[in-house]
Design an enzyme around this catalytic site. Structure first.
Site, short mmCIF file in Angstrom:
data_model
loop_
_atom_site.label_atom_id
_atom_site.label_comp_id
_atom_site.label_asym_id
_atom_site.label_seq_id
_atom_site.Cartn_x
_atom_site.Cartn_y
_atom_site.Cartn_z
N PRO A 99 53.82 0.32 46.50
CG PRO A 99 52.44 0.40 48.40
CD PRO A 99 53.63 -0.32 47.82
CG LEU B 235 49.07 4.79 53.31
CD1 LEU B 235 48.37 3.54 53.79
CD2 LEU B 235 48.04 5.87 52.99
CB CYS C 217 53.30 -0.18 56.54
SG CYS C 217 53.96 0.40 58.12
CG HIS C 218 51.01 -0.23 52.99
ND1 HIS C 218 51.27 0.75 53.92
CD2 HIS C 218 49.71 -0.61 53.19
CE1 HIS C 218 50.19 0.97 54.64
NE2 HIS C 218 49.22 0.16 54.23
N GLY C 219 55.05 -2.62 51.84
CA GLY C 219 56.00 -3.24 50.91
C GLY C 219 56.59 -2.31 49.87
#
Length: 276
Positions: A255, A222, A240-242
């Protein structure tokens, strides 16, 4: 048939009679008829008298059937024999076709065609040049400004970056990671079986020189900015999202679908790096 004698002689004015079918005008003067007109002299009187006068006299005095038959036989000219319009040969007639011969060129028709083609080609060429200039000015106005073009390329002195350290610079509004890798990090990156990775890519294809790794510091998930020297693989980690990246910037966990992007760069000198 006897005609009544008028009290005084009739010497009236000239009365014009117009025929609707022929468009002609007849002039006659009214005269007093004689006291008596023998029946055998009808034909002579009709023959000697203009046709329009006889017909007009017939309408005024209700003449005999002989005069009616004569007028029927001797019809006035119709539209089949005479045009109701004025002749084109008459003076001042509007039916004359104008003559444009004095405007006609005396040159060969082929020379006139060549001149017409030359003028058309010249105008077409001038229009094309004007259109090109208009489009060029529009593109120049829409192009990047000087300050933006100045950031198109960034030059970095590599001698100021110690081994095993990261440097973050800004290029075209984006962060760029420059890693001076150690020999152990190079060996670790090349020992990985890259064919089984999510985004398969060899370390040799990502680094022009093994010791220098140059990547855009933008997470491919992202658009976050990963943290250097962190994560499960000793590379970069996006909190943020690993998403976890290894020492070669390849995605190993999380991700993110793709590896960190490698920008266009070159080494004009041994200690100089130019990005862009």
């Amino acid at each position: 048939m006897k005609w009544p004698r008028p009290a005084q002689p009739m010497t009236g004015p000239v009365i014009p009679i117009a025929s609707e079918s022929s468009g002609s005008n007849f002039d006659f003067r009214l005269h007093p008829p004689s006291a008596s007109l023998p029946s055998h002299s009808h034909s002579h009187a009709i023959a000697d008298t203009p046709l329009a006068v006889n017909c007009f006299t017939m309408s005024l005095s209700s003449a005999s059937s002989t005069l009616l038959r004569t007028c029927a036989r001797q019809q006035l000219p119709t539209s089949r024999t005479a045009s109701p319009f004025a002749s084109a040969n008459e003076r001042g007639s509007t039916l004359k076709i104008p003559n444009f011969s004095k405007y006609q060129s005396n040159k060969n028709p082929r020379s006139n065609q060549v001149f017409s083609y030359f003028m058309a080609g010249t105008m077409g060429l001038a229009s094309a040049v004007g259109a090109k200039a208009t489009v060029q000015d529009f593109l120049v106005n829409m192009s990047a400004s000087a300050d933006v073009l100045a950031q198109a390329k960034v030059e970095i002195a590599l001698g100021a970056i110690p081994e095993g350290k990261n440097v973050i610079i800004k290029w075209r509004g984006k962060p760029v990671f420059i890693r001076h890798r150690t020999q152990g990090e190079i060996d670790e990156a090349r020992e990985v079986k890259w064919e089984s990775l999510r985004d398969p890519q060899a370390d040799e294809d990502r680094a022009q020189r093994p010791e220098w790794l140059v990547m855009l510091g933008v997470c491919t998930h992202l658009g976050c900015v990963p943290i250097g020297e962190a994560g499960d693989y000793g590379g970069w980690f996006c909190p943020c999202h690993g998403s976890h990246y290894d020492i070669s910037g390849r995605i190993r966990k999380g991700p993110a679908p793709l590896n960190l992007e490698v920008p266009s760069y070159q080494f004009p000198e041994d200690e100089t790096l130019v990005i862009g």
